[in-house]
Design a protein around this motif. Structure first.
Motif, PDB file in Angstrom:
ATOM      1  N   UNK B   4     -58.027  -6.949  -4.818  1.00 20.71           N
ATOM      2  CA  UNK B   4     -56.569  -7.503  -5.057  1.00 20.71           C
ATOM      3  C   UNK B   4     -55.823  -6.567  -5.336  1.00 20.71           C
ATOM      4  N   UNK B   5     -54.680  -6.466  -4.444  1.00 21.15           N
ATOM      5  CA  UNK B   5     -53.480  -5.458  -4.741  1.00 21.15           C
ATOM      6  C   UNK B   5     -52.449  -6.249  -5.545  1.00 21.15           C
ATOM      7  N   UNK B   6     -52.164  -5.544  -6.696  1.00 20.79           N
ATOM      8  CA  UNK B   6     -51.060  -6.071  -7.995  1.00 20.79           C
ATOM      9  C   UNK B   6     -49.892  -6.259  -7.080  1.00 20.79           C
ATOM     10  N   UNK B   7     -48.820  -6.847  -7.804  1.00 19.92           N
ATOM     11  CA  UNK B   7     -47.543  -7.065  -7.299  1.00 19.92           C
ATOM     12  C   UNK B   7     -47.056  -5.686  -7.122  1.00 19.92           C
ATOM     13  N   UNK B   8     -47.092  -4.595  -7.969  1.00 19.80           N
ATOM     14  CA  UNK B   8     -46.750  -3.509  -7.681  1.00 19.80           C
ATOM     15  C   UNK B   8     -46.915  -2.635  -6.479  1.00 19.80           C
ATOM     16  N   UNK B  25     -40.070  -0.101 -11.472  1.00 21.60           N
ATOM     17  CA  UNK B  25     -41.046   1.022 -11.912  1.00 21.60           C
ATOM     18  C   UNK B  25     -42.173   0.490 -13.190  1.00 21.60           C
ATOM     19  N   UNK B  26     -43.148   1.600 -12.706  1.00 23.75           N
ATOM     20  CA  UNK B  26     -44.391   1.307 -13.642  1.00 23.75           C
ATOM     21  C   UNK B  26     -44.293   2.284 -14.640  1.00 23.75           C
ATOM     22  N   UNK B  27     -44.482   1.908 -15.967  1.00 26.22           N
ATOM     23  CA  UNK B  27     -44.585   2.713 -17.155  1.00 26.22           C
ATOM     24  C   UNK B  27     -45.816   2.707 -17.701  1.00 26.22           C
ATOM     25  N   UNK B  28     -46.350   3.861 -18.411  1.00 21.10           N
ATOM     26  CA  UNK B  28     -47.782   3.843 -18.895  1.00 21.10           C
ATOM     27  C   UNK B  28     -47.610   4.267 -20.349  1.00 21.10           C
ATOM     28  N   UNK B  29     -46.414   4.422 -20.905  1.00 21.76           N
ATOM     29  CA  UNK B  29     -46.222   4.687 -22.233  1.00 21.76           C
ATOM     30  C   UNK B  29     -44.914   4.163 -22.924  1.00 21.76           C
ATOM     31  N   UNK B  30     -44.980   3.687 -24.127  1.00 20.14           N
ATOM     32  CA  UNK B  30     -43.852   3.202 -24.809  1.00 20.14           C
ATOM     33  C   UNK B  30     -42.470   4.113 -24.797  1.00 20.14           C
ATOM     34  N   UNK B  47     -43.739  -7.034 -16.821  1.00 18.74           N
ATOM     35  CA  UNK B  47     -44.859  -7.721 -16.475  1.00 18.74           C
ATOM     36  C   UNK B  47     -45.925  -6.776 -16.654  1.00 18.74           C
ATOM     37  N   UNK B  48     -47.163  -7.322 -16.915  1.00 16.84           N
ATOM     38  CA  UNK B  48     -48.371  -6.564 -17.065  1.00 16.84           C
ATOM     39  C   UNK B  48     -48.940  -6.171 -15.479  1.00 16.84           C
ATOM     40  N   UNK B  49     -49.206  -5.124 -15.082  1.00 20.44           N
ATOM     41  CA  UNK B  49     -49.908  -4.802 -13.722  1.00 20.44           C
ATOM     42  C   UNK B  49     -51.539  -4.984 -13.935  1.00 20.44           C
ATOM     43  N   UNK B  50     -52.232  -5.807 -13.387  1.00 25.35           N
ATOM     44  CA  UNK B  50     -53.676  -5.626 -13.693  1.00 25.35           C
ATOM     45  C   UNK B  50     -54.428  -6.480 -12.288  1.00 25.35           C
ATOM     46  N   UNK B  93     -52.940  -1.237 -15.091  1.00 24.54           N
ATOM     47  CA  UNK B  93     -52.293  -0.073 -14.118  1.00 24.54           C
ATOM     48  C   UNK B  93     -50.992   0.446 -14.771  1.00 24.54           C
ATOM     49  N   UNK B  94     -50.250  -0.582 -15.746  1.00 30.48           N
ATOM     50  CA  UNK B  94     -49.120  -0.153 -16.446  1.00 30.48           C
ATOM     51  C   UNK B  94     -48.098  -1.411 -16.614  1.00 30.48           C
ATOM     52  N   UNK B  95     -47.068  -1.148 -17.174  1.00 30.63           N
ATOM     53  CA  UNK B  95     -46.059  -2.263 -17.373  1.00 30.63           C
ATOM     54  C   UNK B  95     -44.976  -1.985 -16.298  1.00 30.63           C
ATOM     55  N   UNK B  96     -44.831  -3.049 -15.459  1.00 31.21           N
ATOM     56  CA  UNK B  96     -43.776  -3.039 -14.426  1.00 31.21           C
ATOM     57  C   UNK B  96     -42.444  -3.540 -15.145  1.00 31.21           C
ATOM     58  N   UNK B  97     -41.540  -2.745 -14.855  1.00 29.00           N
ATOM     59  CA  UNK B  97     -40.244  -2.815 -15.380  1.00 29.00           C
ATOM     60  C   UNK B  97     -39.288  -3.155 -14.135  1.00 29.00           C
ATOM     61  N   UNK B  98     -38.510  -4.312 -14.108  1.00 26.57           N
ATOM     62  CA  UNK B  98     -37.920  -4.636 -12.889  1.00 26.57           C
ATOM     63  C   UNK B  98     -36.610  -5.384 -13.226  1.00 26.57           C
ATOM     64  N   UNK B  99     -35.670  -5.057 -12.326  1.00 27.99           N
ATOM     65  CA  UNK B  99     -34.277  -5.609 -12.479  1.00 27.99           C
ATOM     66  C   UNK B  99     -34.287  -7.333 -12.619  1.00 27.99           C
TER      67      UNK B  99
END
Lengths: 484, 219
Positions: B4-8, B25-30, B47-50, B93-99
């Motif tokens: 599966x390819x995630x949304x990102x 953008x994908x972030x991996x730390x707060x 969104x959670x990317x997994x 994979x990280x948390x995706x932040x989008x507009x």
């Protein structure tokens, strides 16, 4: 590995080396000589019936092959195909499945170009049978020969006399020569359909049973009949399509030249697939076939009845140039029913020109309906029908005519059939008719059919057939426009 | 073997074919959250990317309408917690932040690979039209512009796109373009067996459309 993708065999000792695989198909339909492997001397056996039918009809040389016989039906019998001194174009193999691959190999050695394998007991029965099919296909590719079948009835061609469906004449009437090729994935259906078209006086160029499609499939045949001059209509009964994208490409090309009508069984088959996505879980098998047929320009028949309704329309009448339909009948109710069905099937009720209205107004008494639908009432006689029909056929706002005859009256003469048949032939517009009713109406319908005006027991069927013609013409124009 | 390819990941591939996607953008730390979110501009969606969590909303792995730094940082922690609660060993994979996208008409555009016909495109209008009424259309790839338009018009609910009941007409052309590009994409990527752009939001005529979520399965 598939036939159409494999390159021509270049091996030196292969007799058919270098012949394009598409060209080899010719030998199924117009061979100079046929061998029947598994010919039998026992009436009632398939191997006997095939030889018997071929002997009656086939115009070229015929060679029975059976190591246990000297002669069958006064024809010299050969122990093996390779013992035949003459060239053989087509071999019909009617022996049990497990012996078939070896005979295909011998056909290859002999230089046979086309092989029809009648026997069942192949892929349809399981893994063992699939292996036999693979073996056959390997030989077919190595020796560069084509195979129709296995598990099939093969071919009936009224012109060349190739006749391998092993059906006794008294069980199935043989259709006359005509411009329809009818292909069936099911053998049993082929017989029934053949018998039916014969009774309906629908002429055929070929009837073909393709069975398990180990080599020759629907796409090969559509592609072949696209350019075959005796064929003007291609109709298929299918349970599956083998090479989807190639099928669409070939059908698009073919539709520009002639109509393809398909009745596909298995509509209700559930399209459940293991899916992660929305799209995957929604996409049913039948919905995809539906889309593929639309893209291909294929006319999808809703039923066998619909398929033959459409075939008759295409075979007997010219193509419509548009969707504006005139209705001529002697029953007010008939006209109303037709007008509804016309709209529901994507066609238009034509508006006549002023000229036509004026003519009709002057020609007919005031109680006749002269706006479309034309209602000649119970008083309408054959001359009324003739003049009304001529007027609408001349009208430039009319592309097609639905003719409705109510026979349950006293005025209308029987001869109206001949009168109208003559008028209709003068114009290049399709006319389809309906004579609702019982025995007498059916008899008159039959007369119309014989004279070339397709007639249906209910008007909706005539209109649905016309609608298929209009959609076909539209689609064809779109395909041509796509090219620009 | 299926993957599966995630949304990102899916968005990246779709963007290569110039299919408009909201991206992000994908972030991996707060620590990255505040900077990334303000660069994108509030309000944002996170969104959670997994690859192990496909239906993100159902799993509590989507937060919308996040309007400031504090909210964003809190959302980051909550999303990770929800993901772990949903599936403890989910690969993240990280948390995706989008507009946060503007509202428009939601459609679904997808692909499935059929055994007989290969790649098949699907189009439908979002929500009940697809889920309940199965009001969708299909075409086998490759398609041309006429096929794409036919796909849209074949769907009964497409009347909505043309401006029913006082609504202004939608940018149907953005759907046509997306279908055409998608056809091109799958022709070059035979490994794709399923693909959803859901929703693909369409705006007023001339204002285009944009994919807000995507999923691809490859084999």
């Amino acid at each position: 590995m598939h036939s159409s993708e494999s390159s021509e065999v270049e091996v030196k000792d292969v007799k058919n080396a270098g012949m394009p695989r598409r060209e080899l198909l010719r030998y199924f339909f117009a061979p100079k000589a046929i061998a029947v492997i598994g010919a039998s001397a026992t009436p009632g056996k398939i191997g006997y019936q095939i030889l018997y039918n071929l002997k009656r009809r086939f115009k070229g040389d015929l060679f029975p092959v059976n190591p246990k016989q000297e002669e069958i039906l006064e024809l010299k019998c050969y122990p093996s195909i390779v013992d035949i001194p003459e060239e053989v174009d087509l071999a019909v193999i009617s022996i049990p499945a497990k012996f078939v691959p070896e005979q295909v190999r011998l056909c290859g050695e002999k230089g046979v170009k086309a092989v029809i394998v009648i026997a069942s007991g192949f892929g349809e029965t399981g893994e063992e049978g699939k292996k036999l099919e693979e073996e056959m296909l390997r030989y077919a590719l190595y020796y560069n020969l084509r195979i129709i079948g296995p598990n099939c009835h093969g071919i009936y061609n009224p012109r060349t006399g190739v006749d391998t469906p092993f059906i006794p004449e008294r069980r199935m009437a043989k259709p006359e020569p005509g411009n329809l090729v009818l292909v069936s994935q099911s053998g049993a259906f082929l017989g029934a359909l053949g018998d039916w078209v014969s009774q309906e006086r629908i002429g055929v160029s070929n009837l073909i049973g393709i069975g398990n499609k180990v080599d020759v499939d629907e796409t090969d045949l559509i592609d072949w009949f696209k350019d075959e001059e005796e064929t003007g209509i291609i109709a298929l009964y299918l349970e599956s399509v083998k090479r989807g994208k190639e099928f669409i490409r070939v059908c698009r090309e073919t539709s520009k030249k002639k109509p393809i009508i398909i009745f596909k069984a298995g509509r209700t088959e559930s399209g459940a697939r293991a899916a992660t996505s929305h799209t995957g879980s929604i996409a049913g098998v039948d919905a995809i076939y539906d889309a593929a047929f639309k893209q291909s320009g294929v006319i999808r028949a809703e039923s066998l009845e619909h398929m033959f309704d459409v075939i008759r329309a295409f075979q007997r009448q010219p193509l419509p140039k548009g969707d504006r339909v005139a209705i001529v009948s002697n029953g007010g109710g008939f006209g109303v029913v037709c007008a509804d069905a016309i709209e529901l099937n994507g066609l238009k009720v034509a508006r006549f020109t002023e000229e036509t209205y004026e003519y009709l107004r002057n020609r007919f008494p005031p109680h006749y309906g002269i706006t479309n639908p034309i209602d000649l009432t119970g008083d309408g006689d054959k001359d009324d029908f003739k003049d009304a029909m001529e007027a609408v056929l001349k009208d430039e706002n009319v592309d097609a005519v639905i003719l409705g005859i109510i026979w349950q009256g006293v005025v209308l003469e029987d001869e109206v059939v001949e009168v109208l048949a003559k008028v209709v032939k003068k114009y290049d517009k399709p006319v389809l008719g309906s004579s609702p009713g019982g025995e007498f109406s059916s008899m008159m319908s039959e007369k119309f059919n014989r004279l070339g005006i397709p007639h249906y027991p209910i008007p909706e069927r005539a209109i649905k057939a016309l609608s298929a013609m209009v959609s076909y013409v539209r689609r064809r124009e779109e395909f041509f426009r796509d090219e620009e | 073997m299926s993957r599966i390819l995630t949304e990102y990941e899916a968005s990246k591939l779709l963007s290569e074919y110039r299919i408009p996607m909201i991206g992000g953008s994908l972030v991996n730390s707060v620590e990255e959250v505040a900077r990334t979110a303000s660069a994108i501009g509030y309000p944002v969606v996170m969104k959670v990317m997994s690859p192990d969590i496909l239906h993100k909303s159902d799993a509590g792995c989507v937060k919308v309408g996040i309007s400031d730094e504090k909210e964003a940082e809190r959302a980051y922690e909550e999303l990770l917690e929800n993901a772990r609660r949903y599936k403890a060993d989910a690969k993240i994979q990280g948390i995706l932040i989008q507009k946060m996208a503007e509202k428009g008409t939601e459609t679904i555009i997808g692909v499935v690979k059929d055994e007989q016909f290969g790649h098949v495109l699907m189009f439908g209008l979002g929500g009940i039209f697809v889920e309940v009424l199965r009001d969708v259309s299909f075409r086998v790839t490759p398609i041309n512009r006429r096929d794409a338009l036919e796909m849209i018009n074949e769907v009964k609910a497409s009347k909505i796109l043309y401006g029913a009941r006082g609504r202004s007409a939608s940018d149907v052309n953005s759907i046509v373009e997306t279908l055409l590009k998608l056809s091109e994409l799958v022709e070059e990527h035979p490994e794709i067996v399923e693909l959803d752009i859901n929703p693909f939001v369409v705006y007023e005529e001339g204002k285009g459309g944009i994919g807000l979520d995507a999923l691809i399965r490859i084999e």
